[in-house]
Design a protein around this motif. Structure first.
Motif, PDB file in Angstrom:
ATOM      1  N   VAL A   1      -9.618  -2.792   0.663  1.00  0.00           N
ATOM      2  CA  VAL A   1      -9.110  -4.035   1.241  1.00  0.00           C
ATOM      3  C   VAL A   1      -7.777  -3.721   1.913  1.00  0.00           C
ATOM      4  CG1 VAL A   1      -8.567  -6.460   0.810  1.00  0.00           C
ATOM      5  CG2 VAL A   1     -10.228  -5.282  -0.640  1.00  0.00           C
ATOM      6  N   LEU A   2      -7.830  -3.412   3.221  1.00  0.00           N
ATOM      7  CA  LEU A   2      -6.684  -2.907   3.976  1.00  0.00           C
ATOM      8  C   LEU A   2      -6.605  -3.603   5.328  1.00  0.00           C
ATOM      9  CD1 LEU A   2      -7.512   0.826   3.255  1.00  0.00           C
ATOM     10  CD2 LEU A   2      -5.624  -0.432   2.201  1.00  0.00           C
ATOM     11  N   TYR A   3      -5.376  -3.786   5.818  1.00  0.00           N
ATOM     12  CA  TYR A   3      -5.158  -4.535   7.058  1.00  0.00           C
ATOM     13  C   TYR A   3      -4.281  -3.739   8.028  1.00  0.00           C
ATOM     14  CZ  TYR A   3      -6.371  -8.162   3.656  1.00  0.00           C
ATOM     15  OH  TYR A   3      -6.972  -8.893   2.661  1.00  0.00           O
ATOM     16  N   ASP A   4      -4.513  -3.985   9.319  1.00  0.00           N
ATOM     17  CA  ASP A   4      -3.630  -3.469  10.379  1.00  0.00           C
ATOM     18  C   ASP A   4      -3.387  -1.968  10.280  1.00  0.00           C
ATOM     19  OD1 ASP A   4      -3.371  -5.870  11.688  1.00  0.00           O
ATOM     20  OD2 ASP A   4      -1.488  -6.434  10.719  1.00  0.00           O
ATOM     21  N   GLY A   5      -4.441  -1.214   9.992  1.00  0.00           N
ATOM     22  CA  GLY A   5      -4.324   0.237   9.997  1.00  0.00           C
ATOM     23  C   GLY A   5      -3.711   0.841   8.754  1.00  0.00           C
ATOM     24  N   ALA A   6      -3.458   0.044   7.724  1.00  0.00           N
ATOM     25  CA  ALA A   6      -2.938   0.605   6.476  1.00  0.00           C
ATOM     26  C   ALA A   6      -3.937   1.626   5.927  1.00  0.00           C
ATOM     27  CB  ALA A   6      -2.691  -0.500   5.454  1.00  0.00           C
ATOM     28  N   ARG A   7      -3.416   2.698   5.371  1.00  0.00           N
ATOM     29  CA  ARG A   7      -4.258   3.793   4.880  1.00  0.00           C
ATOM     30  C   ARG A   7      -4.150   3.889   3.360  1.00  0.00           C
ATOM     31  NH1 ARG A   7      -6.583   8.683   6.502  1.00  0.00           N
ATOM     32  NH2 ARG A   7      -6.422  10.365   4.962  1.00  0.00           N
ATOM     33  N   PHE A   8      -5.288   3.886   2.699  1.00  0.00           N
ATOM     34  CA  PHE A   8      -5.324   4.077   1.251  1.00  0.00           C
ATOM     35  C   PHE A   8      -5.371   5.557   0.924  1.00  0.00           C
ATOM     36  CE2 PHE A   8      -8.126   5.026  -2.364  1.00  0.00           C
ATOM     37  CZ  PHE A   8      -7.296   4.591  -3.389  1.00  0.00           C
ATOM     38  N   GLU A   9      -4.478   5.988   0.041  1.00  0.00           N
ATOM     39  CA  GLU A   9      -4.447   7.377  -0.423  1.00  0.00           C
ATOM     40  C   GLU A   9      -4.825   7.409  -1.903  1.00  0.00           C
ATOM     41  OE1 GLU A   9      -3.911  10.134   1.156  1.00  0.00           O
ATOM     42  OE2 GLU A   9      -3.005   9.526   3.065  1.00  0.00           O
TER      43      GLU A   9
ATOM     44  N   VAL B   1       0.868  -1.179   0.000  1.00  0.00           N
ATOM     45  CA  VAL B   1       0.000   0.000   0.000  1.00  0.00           C
ATOM     46  C   VAL B   1       0.903   1.227   0.000  1.00  0.00           C
ATOM     47  CG1 VAL B   1      -1.768   1.288   1.268  1.00  0.00           C
ATOM     48  CG2 VAL B   1      -1.872  -1.215   1.170  1.00  0.00           C
ATOM     49  N   TYR B   2       0.697   2.130  -0.955  1.00  0.00           N
ATOM     50  CA  TYR B   2       1.629   3.236  -1.181  1.00  0.00           C
ATOM     51  C   TYR B   2       1.343   4.406  -0.234  1.00  0.00           C
ATOM     52  CZ  TYR B   2       3.117   1.054  -5.601  1.00  0.00           C
ATOM     53  OH  TYR B   2       3.630   0.208  -6.535  1.00  0.00           O
ATOM     54  N   PRO B   3       2.347   4.866   0.508  1.00  0.00           N
ATOM     55  CA  PRO B   3       2.136   6.021   1.396  1.00  0.00           C
ATOM     56  C   PRO B   3       2.022   7.318   0.616  1.00  0.00           C
ATOM     57  CG  PRO B   3       4.426   5.292   1.485  1.00  0.00           C
ATOM     58  CD  PRO B   3       3.698   4.289   0.646  1.00  0.00           C
ATOM     59  N   ARG B   4       1.430   8.304   1.242  1.00  0.00           N
ATOM     60  CA  ARG B   4       1.166   9.578   0.581  1.00  0.00           C
ATOM     61  C   ARG B   4       2.451  10.235   0.068  1.00  0.00           C
ATOM     62  NH1 ARG B   4      -3.022  13.619   1.128  1.00  0.00           N
ATOM     63  NH2 ARG B   4      -2.244  15.677   0.536  1.00  0.00           N
ATOM     64  N   ALA B   5       3.517  10.223   0.873  1.00  0.00           N
ATOM     65  CA  ALA B   5       4.752  10.890   0.459  1.00  0.00           C
ATOM     66  C   ALA B   5       5.310  10.270  -0.819  1.00  0.00           C
ATOM     67  CB  ALA B   5       5.783  10.823   1.582  1.00  0.00           C
ATOM     68  N   LEU B   6       5.218   8.956  -0.945  1.00  0.00           N
ATOM     69  CA  LEU B   6       5.685   8.291  -2.159  1.00  0.00           C
ATOM     70  C   LEU B   6       4.821   8.690  -3.350  1.00  0.00           C
ATOM     71  CD1 LEU B   6       7.338   6.236  -3.761  1.00  0.00           C
ATOM     72  CD2 LEU B   6       5.806   4.447  -2.883  1.00  0.00           C
ATOM     73  N   LEU B   7       3.507   8.697  -3.169  1.00  0.00           N
ATOM     74  CA  LEU B   7       2.609   9.083  -4.264  1.00  0.00           C
ATOM     75  C   LEU B   7       2.885  10.511  -4.723  1.00  0.00           C
ATOM     76  CD1 LEU B   7      -0.723   7.500  -2.975  1.00  0.00           C
ATOM     77  CD2 LEU B   7       0.701   6.673  -4.857  1.00  0.00           C
ATOM     78  N   GLU B   8       3.171  11.403  -3.782  1.00  0.00           N
ATOM     79  CA  GLU B   8       3.468  12.791  -4.154  1.00  0.00           C
ATOM     80  C   GLU B   8       4.729  12.866  -5.015  1.00  0.00           C
ATOM     81  OE1 GLU B   8       1.485  15.155  -0.350  1.00  0.00           O
ATOM     82  OE2 GLU B   8       3.586  14.532  -0.267  1.00  0.00           O
ATOM     83  N   ARG B   9       5.722  12.065  -4.704  1.00  0.00           N
ATOM     84  CA  ARG B   9       6.940  12.061  -5.512  1.00  0.00           C
ATOM     85  C   ARG B   9       6.676  11.480  -6.908  1.00  0.00           C
ATOM     86  NH1 ARG B   9      11.971   9.462  -2.793  1.00  0.00           N
ATOM     87  NH2 ARG B   9      12.926  10.394  -4.669  1.00  0.00           N
ATOM     88  N   LEU B  10       5.819  10.480  -6.977  1.00  0.00           N
ATOM     89  CA  LEU B  10       5.485   9.900  -8.276  1.00  0.00           C
ATOM     90  C   LEU B  10       4.686  10.881  -9.131  1.00  0.00           C
ATOM     91  CD1 LEU B  10       4.604   6.282  -7.097  1.00  0.00           C
ATOM     92  CD2 LEU B  10       6.697   7.045  -8.226  1.00  0.00           C
ATOM     93  N   VAL B  11       3.796  11.627  -8.505  1.00  0.00           N
ATOM     94  CA  VAL B  11       3.061  12.672  -9.224  1.00  0.00           C
ATOM     95  C   VAL B  11       4.036  13.709  -9.770  1.00  0.00           C
ATOM     96  CG1 VAL B  11       1.478  14.624  -8.918  1.00  0.00           C
ATOM     97  CG2 VAL B  11       0.861  12.366  -8.026  1.00  0.00           C
TER      98      VAL B  11
END
Length: 417
Positions: free
Chosen positions: A213-221, A184-194
């Motif tokens: 479909v997320l587990y153990d507190g993973a956050r979808f951005e 699951v991709y974190p926000r900071a990584l997605l910002e760099r990819l953008v």
């Protein structure tokens, strides 16, 4: 009679999820063998059902489903998808920019056909979901793979991605949450990819079919709000989060500056019109799915079936001397790697065939997901937890035989020396 020739580029296409091993599995089943098939993320095959309120929405509108609808989909369904994206912060989200298809698979093909000229390049993750590679190839494009290495949690390096950009690069594809790895991709990584896509004027294409479909507190951005005015095509659907694969209901939301996206929008609309429209009955479930009760969250929480299935896989891999696993944070799969003596001379296809023939378990070889290594395999998390524990006992038996054989070879070589 001369042989009927087929398209040459089909020789470059791989889809082992339903390929040679799956055909062998059908032959074994015809012989009366009972198999455990972990090759496809198909919830209905493991006893999951689409939520009742989605079924009811279709039943209540079945009398309205005979005619074709607009090529982009039912107006009320597109409005529900647009509203869902507006709630996420997607810019310029409107029904006119939503395309409904016969699953996300069809829309991936249509969108790449609308985008690519011969020889254009698409940046794809490695491992990828192989439909992305196949659709790129069959639409005369060239897949260019960026690494998502296990030692980095199967997350990509934006600098490595940027180094792969060429004058022919047209799009950057992300799969988040990821199939096959569960990353699951974190926000900071997605910002760099953008930022990479913005610098090189690339279309962002993000497969978000597992967004719930997320587990153990993973956050979808979601990617589109981060992309802003940059053209971004976000894919979603009913097949995974809502366990309705057979309904073939997917959608794509085109966001970003309308002026920059105009020609691409018209191309998507034209290609959609050529196939008339998507399956109409399933579209009546979209609003119910997006506005209704959350039915996936409880399955992914501790005690829920998917959570406990994932726990069974994690614990089984931890207990094995032959396996290592980056625990999936999302989606419906695990992507274990084989290590130690069992990995010596390991070939994932040969292993998968041996596992099928001797232990009645069908998996997908890791190299089917366009990686350069051959020591991984994918399993789905959909079976009951106890069945998955049994599967990994069988996997360990095969790997133990391979490790014993490797050690015996080593002893024999030492004796000769």
């Amino acid at each position: 009679m001369p042989t009927l020739k087929t398209r040459e580029r089909l020789s470059e296409v791989r889809y082992e999820i339903r390929g040679e091993l799956a055909r062998r599995a059908r032959e074994l089943e015809a012989q009366g063998r009972e198999l455990i098939k972990l090759n496809i993320g198909n919830p209905g095959a493991f006893g999951f059902r689409a939520p009742e309120h989605l079924q009811r929405a279709i039943a209540d509108h079945i009398h309205d489903t005979d005619p074709y609808t607009h090529q982009q989909g039912l107006p009320e369904a597109r409005e529900a998808i647009a509203a869902h994206h507006r709630d996420r912060g997607t810019p310029n989200a409107s029904p006119e920019r939503v395309f409904i298809g016969n699953g996300v698979s069809e829309l991936i093909d249509i969108s790449l056909r609308a985008l690519l000229n011969h020889g254009d390049e698409v940046l794809l993750p490695s491992p990828d979901y192989p439909l992305w590679s196949a659709a790129t190839i069959l639409n005369d494009g060239r897949p260019v793979y960026y690494r998502c290495a296990a030692e980095h949690g199967f997350l990509p390096d934006p600098d490595e991605i940027e180094a792969l950009v060429s004058p022919r690069t047209r799009a950057l594809v992300l799969i988040n949450p990821n199939n096959p790895t569960g990353a699951v991709y974190p926000r900071a990584l997605l910002e760099r990819l953008v930022a990479v896509a913005a610098k090189h004027r690339l279309l962002l294409m993000v497969d978000e079919i597992y967004d719930g479909v997320l587990y153990d507190g993973a956050r979808f951005e979601p990617l589109a709000p981060l992309a802003g005015d940059l053209p971004c095509l976000s894919f979603g659907g009913l097949s995974k989060v809502h366990r309705a694969c057979g309904w073939r209901v997917g959608w794509a939301m085109l966001s970003g500056d309308p002026t920059a996206c105009g020609d691409f929008h018209h191309a998507m609309d034209l290609l959609g019109a050529l196939r008339l429209c998507a399956n109409v009955p399933g579209q009546f479930a979209i609003q119910a799915a997006l506005d209704g009760t959350d039915t996936i969250g409880p399955l992914c929480a501790p005690g829920g079936r998917l959570y406990e299935a994932r726990r069974a896989v994690i614990e089984s891999c931890a207990a094995s001397e032959h396996l290592q696993l980056v625990a999936p944070a999302g989606a419906l799969y695990a992507f274990p790697g084989v290590t130690g003596a069992a990995a010596e001379g390991f070939d994932d296809h040969a292993f998968a065939l041996e596992l099928l023939e001797t232990e009645d378990v069908l998996i997908v070889p890791g190299s089917s997901f366009n990686v350069p290594y051959r020591n991984h395999f994918r399993v789905t998390l959909l079976p009951e937890p106890d069945q998955l524990r049994e599967v990994f006992r069988r996997i360990d038996r095969v790997l133990q035989r391979r490790a014993d054989a490797a050690r015996a070879r080593g002893d024999a070589h030492a004796a000769v020396a």
